[in-house]
Write a protein that holds these residues in place. Structure first.
Motif, mmCIF file in Angstrom:
data_model
loop_
_atom_site.group_PDB
_atom_site.id
_atom_site.type_symbol
_atom_site.label_atom_id
_atom_site.label_comp_id
_atom_site.label_asym_id
_atom_site.label_seq_id
_atom_site.Cartn_x
_atom_site.Cartn_y
_atom_site.Cartn_z
ATOM 1 N N ALA A 118 103.031 117.100 39.729
ATOM 2 C CA ALA A 118 104.446 117.210 40.061
ATOM 3 C C ALA A 118 104.871 118.573 40.581
ATOM 4 O O ALA A 118 105.976 118.708 41.106
ATOM 5 C CB ALA A 118 105.282 116.869 38.824
ATOM 6 N N TYR A 119 104.018 119.587 40.452
ATOM 7 C CA TYR A 119 104.433 120.971 40.690
ATOM 8 C C TYR A 119 103.650 121.603 41.835
ATOM 9 O O TYR A 119 102.588 121.129 42.237
ATOM 10 C CB TYR A 119 104.222 121.804 39.425
ATOM 11 N N ALA A 120 104.163 122.740 42.309
ATOM 12 C CA ALA A 120 103.504 123.494 43.365
ATOM 13 C C ALA A 120 102.385 124.349 42.781
ATOM 14 O O ALA A 120 102.556 125.008 41.764
ATOM 15 C CB ALA A 120 104.511 124.401 44.066
ATOM 16 N N SER A 121 101.232 124.308 43.425
ATOM 17 C CA SER A 121 100.105 125.214 43.144
ATOM 18 C C SER A 121 98.984 124.787 44.073
ATOM 19 O O SER A 121 99.022 123.693 44.647
ATOM 20 C CB SER A 121 99.630 125.148 41.694
ATOM 21 N N TYR A 122 97.967 125.638 44.179
ATOM 22 C CA TYR A 122 96.830 125.238 45.001
ATOM 23 C C TYR A 122 96.188 123.966 44.442
ATOM 24 O O TYR A 122 96.018 122.969 45.142
ATOM 25 C CB TYR A 122 95.788 126.361 45.096
ATOM 26 N N SER A 123 95.837 123.975 43.164
ATOM 27 C CA SER A 123 95.122 122.832 42.580
ATOM 28 C C SER A 123 96.024 121.621 42.413
ATOM 29 O O SER A 123 95.526 120.492 42.372
ATOM 30 C CB SER A 123 94.516 123.223 41.225
ATOM 31 N N GLY A 124 97.349 121.828 42.321
ATOM 32 C CA GLY A 124 98.251 120.717 42.102
ATOM 33 C C GLY A 124 98.863 120.131 43.351
ATOM 34 O O GLY A 124 99.504 119.084 43.289
ATOM 35 N N CYS A 125 98.657 120.788 44.501
ATOM 36 C CA CYS A 125 99.239 120.274 45.735
ATOM 37 C C CYS A 125 98.288 120.434 46.916
ATOM 38 O O CYS A 125 97.764 119.472 47.454
ATOM 39 C CB CYS A 125 100.573 120.958 46.031
ATOM 40 N N ARG A 126 98.040 121.693 47.313
ATOM 41 C CA ARG A 126 97.256 121.892 48.525
ATOM 42 C C ARG A 126 95.863 121.297 48.419
ATOM 43 O O ARG A 126 95.331 120.755 49.396
ATOM 44 C CB ARG A 126 97.165 123.371 48.887
ATOM 45 N N LEU A 352 107.536 119.101 53.900
ATOM 46 C CA LEU A 352 106.369 119.657 54.580
ATOM 47 C C LEU A 352 106.079 121.034 54.013
ATOM 48 O O LEU A 352 106.984 121.874 53.906
ATOM 49 C CB LEU A 352 106.621 119.752 56.085
ATOM 50 N N CYS A 353 104.838 121.293 53.652
ATOM 51 C CA CYS A 353 104.475 122.585 53.087
ATOM 52 C C CYS A 353 104.624 123.683 54.139
ATOM 53 O O CYS A 353 104.023 123.593 55.219
ATOM 54 C CB CYS A 353 103.038 122.559 52.581
ATOM 55 N N PRO A 354 105.399 124.730 53.844
ATOM 56 C CA PRO A 354 105.550 125.829 54.811
ATOM 57 C C PRO A 354 104.250 126.610 54.975
ATOM 58 O O PRO A 354 103.359 126.548 54.118
ATOM 59 C CB PRO A 354 106.635 126.704 54.185
ATOM 60 N N VAL A 355 104.151 127.349 56.051
ATOM 61 C CA VAL A 355 103.011 128.241 56.257
ATOM 62 C C VAL A 355 102.983 129.256 55.113
ATOM 63 O O VAL A 355 104.009 129.813 54.741
ATOM 64 C CB VAL A 355 103.118 128.963 57.618
ATOM 65 N N GLY A 356 101.812 129.466 54.545
ATOM 66 C CA GLY A 356 101.680 130.415 53.455
ATOM 67 C C GLY A 356 101.962 129.830 52.093
ATOM 68 O O GLY A 356 101.972 130.551 51.094
ATOM 69 N N CYS A 357 102.190 128.522 52.018
ATOM 70 C CA CYS A 357 102.497 127.866 50.750
ATOM 71 C C CYS A 357 101.194 127.554 50.008
ATOM 72 O O CYS A 357 100.311 126.896 50.562
ATOM 73 C CB CYS A 357 103.270 126.582 51.033
ATOM 74 N N CYS A 358 101.086 128.038 48.768
ATOM 75 C CA CYS A 358 99.905 127.765 47.940
ATOM 76 C C CYS A 358 98.612 127.932 48.745
ATOM 77 O O CYS A 358 97.880 126.963 48.974
ATOM 78 C CB CYS A 358 99.950 126.360 47.359
ATOM 79 N N PRO A 359 98.310 129.144 49.212
ATOM 80 C CA PRO A 359 97.185 129.327 50.131
ATOM 81 C C PRO A 359 95.866 128.838 49.574
ATOM 82 O O PRO A 359 95.608 128.916 48.369
ATOM 83 C CB PRO A 359 97.156 130.845 50.366
ATOM 84 N N ALA A 360 95.046 128.307 50.489
ATOM 85 C CA ALA A 360 93.726 127.814 50.118
ATOM 86 C C ALA A 360 92.807 128.978 49.801
ATOM 87 O O ALA A 360 93.067 130.131 50.159
ATOM 88 C CB ALA A 360 93.149 126.972 51.260
ATOM 89 N N ARG A 361 91.687 128.664 49.147
ATOM 90 C CA ARG A 361 90.714 129.704 48.818
ATOM 91 C C ARG A 361 90.040 130.258 50.062
ATOM 92 O O ARG A 361 89.602 131.389 50.102
ATOM 93 C CB ARG A 361 89.663 129.124 47.873
ATOM 94 N N SER A 362 89.945 129.436 51.091
ATOM 95 C CA SER A 362 89.388 129.886 52.359
ATOM 96 C C SER A 362 90.121 129.141 53.463
ATOM 97 O O SER A 362 90.585 128.023 53.263
ATOM 98 C CB SER A 362 87.885 129.611 52.436
ATOM 99 N N PRO A 363 90.278 129.745 54.636
ATOM 100 C CA PRO A 363 91.018 129.085 55.710
ATOM 101 C C PRO A 363 90.365 127.764 56.096
ATOM 102 O O PRO A 363 89.146 127.639 56.132
ATOM 103 C CB PRO A 363 90.937 130.100 56.860
ATOM 104 N N ARG A 364 91.209 126.764 56.361
ATOM 105 C CA ARG A 364 90.713 125.452 56.777
ATOM 106 C C ARG A 364 91.454 125.027 58.045
ATOM 107 O O ARG A 364 92.657 125.265 58.165
ATOM 108 C CB ARG A 364 90.947 124.403 55.690
ATOM 109 N N PRO A 365 90.784 124.368 58.959
ATOM 110 C CA PRO A 365 91.480 123.891 60.152
ATOM 111 C C PRO A 365 92.400 122.738 59.830
ATOM 112 O O PRO A 365 92.232 122.032 58.840
ATOM 113 C CB PRO A 365 90.316 123.403 61.053
ATOM 114 N N ALA A 366 93.430 122.553 60.650
ATOM 115 C CA ALA A 366 94.327 121.422 60.489
ATOM 116 C C ALA A 366 93.556 120.143 60.741
ATOM 117 O O ALA A 366 92.617 120.094 61.551
ATOM 118 C CB ALA A 366 95.507 121.540 61.458
ATOM 119 N N ALA A 367 93.949 119.087 60.037
ATOM 120 C CA ALA A 367 93.246 117.796 60.146
ATOM 121 C C ALA A 367 94.118 116.776 60.846
ATOM 122 O O ALA A 367 95.334 116.748 60.663
ATOM 123 C CB ALA A 367 92.857 117.300 58.758
ATOM 124 N N ALA A 368 93.490 115.922 61.624
ATOM 125 C CA ALA A 368 94.212 114.846 62.276
ATOM 126 C C ALA A 368 94.790 113.914 61.225
ATOM 127 O O ALA A 368 94.151 113.615 60.225
ATOM 128 C CB ALA A 368 93.252 114.085 63.190
#
Length: 371
Positions: A118-126, A352-368
């Motif tokens: 239910a909450y924002a975080s890397y493991s809980g959303c991104r 929609l998650c804004p840029v910089g929201c709950c950043p990933a551990r490493s950059p990932r390309p956008a997915a179709a």
């Protein structure tokens, strides 16, 4: 909540969850799925594995997701919403790629996704979004059509999520002995995460000590505590505490731990505590072991009366909230401006998650197909 029954443009709903073992032989493979690439020590895997073996190697989360799926289908049918509903997991059967493959073969091309977090975080959303992207890449690699999938917004402050928890706290307080009831404190609990992950949770403008993760939990705790005071006439002191830490000892994680908190409050003379797991959608292993087993044993050792309040699980009000979130997002996608339900001070979360929201551990390309 909306009475509109038009889910256009969506043609299906996906319930996306964590997954869990359903027998002793599943425990080790499941834990390896969960910890892949995270560098979790083998000793910690063995320790956590023992938690599952106490329950015959069965995590309650899959049964609880089946119950929620049934509740969603019943609610949709009752309200005339004809939308197929599927279920997929990140770490165990039914695996997410298999479910999406089934949905595509059934003809679905625009899918709304409800994550059981239910909450924002890397493991809980991104991370859920990354898993969706990986699953879509699998479908693309197999030459299958790639559907568009839209993850529904965070629902930590939706009335249908909060009201069952308010009732749970009230029931737990009422279950305490009368002589300690009014002096009882509420320990609102959630999953501990690394300080660094908390500090960068939510949109970039929310980054700071604890980020959106801590702010959202504090807002939920205030709403519940205020409702308890209004309905009982008693102002119960409360704290936000943490549980289920799993990282390396040298990495700072959110504190205090629930067991340390119980010790401290007992030493301070608090007569009783209600443990309210606001960070969890259902009574899965972190609730059954870390609260019902470990924390409850600590309280018994201290001679401190405790009660653990209920999670929302498959409560019909939560199922109705999911319908509301779905129809709200569908209306937004159609260019409309629906009312968006939220309690507390923070207001409804972004779609929609804004840029910089709950950043990933490493950059990932956008997915179709991802939005």
């Amino acid at each position: 909540m909306s009475d509109v029954r038009d889910a256009t443009p969506y043609d299906a709903l996906l319930l996306l969850s964590f997954g869990g073992p359903e027998g002793p032989g599943d425990v080790v493979p499941f834990l390896r799925n969960v910890t892949r690439g995270r560098g979790i020590p083998e000793e910690r895997l063995k320790e956590v594995g023992q938690h599952y073996y106490l329950f015959d190697g069965i995590s309650p989360i899959n049964a609880q997701n089946r119950d929620l799926l049934d509740a969603l289908r019943a609610d949709f049918a009752e309200h005339g919403l004809e939308l197929p509903t599927y279920w997929g997991n990140r770490n165990w059967s039914p695996y997410l790629p298999d479910t999406l493959r089934e949905m595509v073969k059934d003809g679905h091309r625009r899918i709304a996704v409800l994550a059981t977090s239910a909450y924002a975080s890397y493991s809980g959303c991104r991370q859920y979004r990354e898993n969706l992207a990986d699953a879509l890449a699998v479908l693309q690699g197999e030459g299958l059509p790639v559907p568009r999938v839209d993850k529904l917004r965070h629902y930590f402050n939706h009335p249908g999520f909060l009201e069952p928890m308010i009732d749970g706290v009230l029931a737990s307080l009422a279950d305490l002995p009368e002589e300690v009831r009014d002096g009882a404190e509420i320990a609102f609990t959630t999953h501990s995460i690394p300080d660094a992950a908390a500090d960068t949770s939510g949109p970039r403008e929310d980054h700071g000590d604890g980020g959106a993760y801590v702010a959202q939990h504090l807002d939920v705790a205030r709403v519940i505590a205020d409702a308890v005071r209004t309905r009982t006439g008693v102002d119960h002191s409360w704290s936000l505490v943490y549980q289920s830490r799993s990282g390396a000892p040298h990495i700072p994680w959110l504190e205090p731990d629930i067991c340390d908190h119980l010790e401290e409050r007992h030493a301070a003379g608090v007569p009783a505590v209600v443990m309210a797991p606001i960070g969890f959608v259902s009574d899965h292993m972190e609730v059954r072991y870390d609260l019902d087993t470990e924390a409850t044993a600590k309280a018994a050792e201290l001679g401190l009366p405790v009660r653990r309040s209920a999670t929302v699980g498959a409560d019909p009000r939560f199922a109705a909230a999911v319908r509301d979130l779905l129809l709200e997002r569908a209306a937004t996608e159609r260019g409309e401006h629906p009312a968006r339900c939220a309690l507390g001070a923070l207001g409804p979360s972004h779609n929609l998650c804004p840029v910089g929201c709950c950043p990933a551990r490493s950059p990932r390309p956008a997915a179709a197909g991802m939005d």
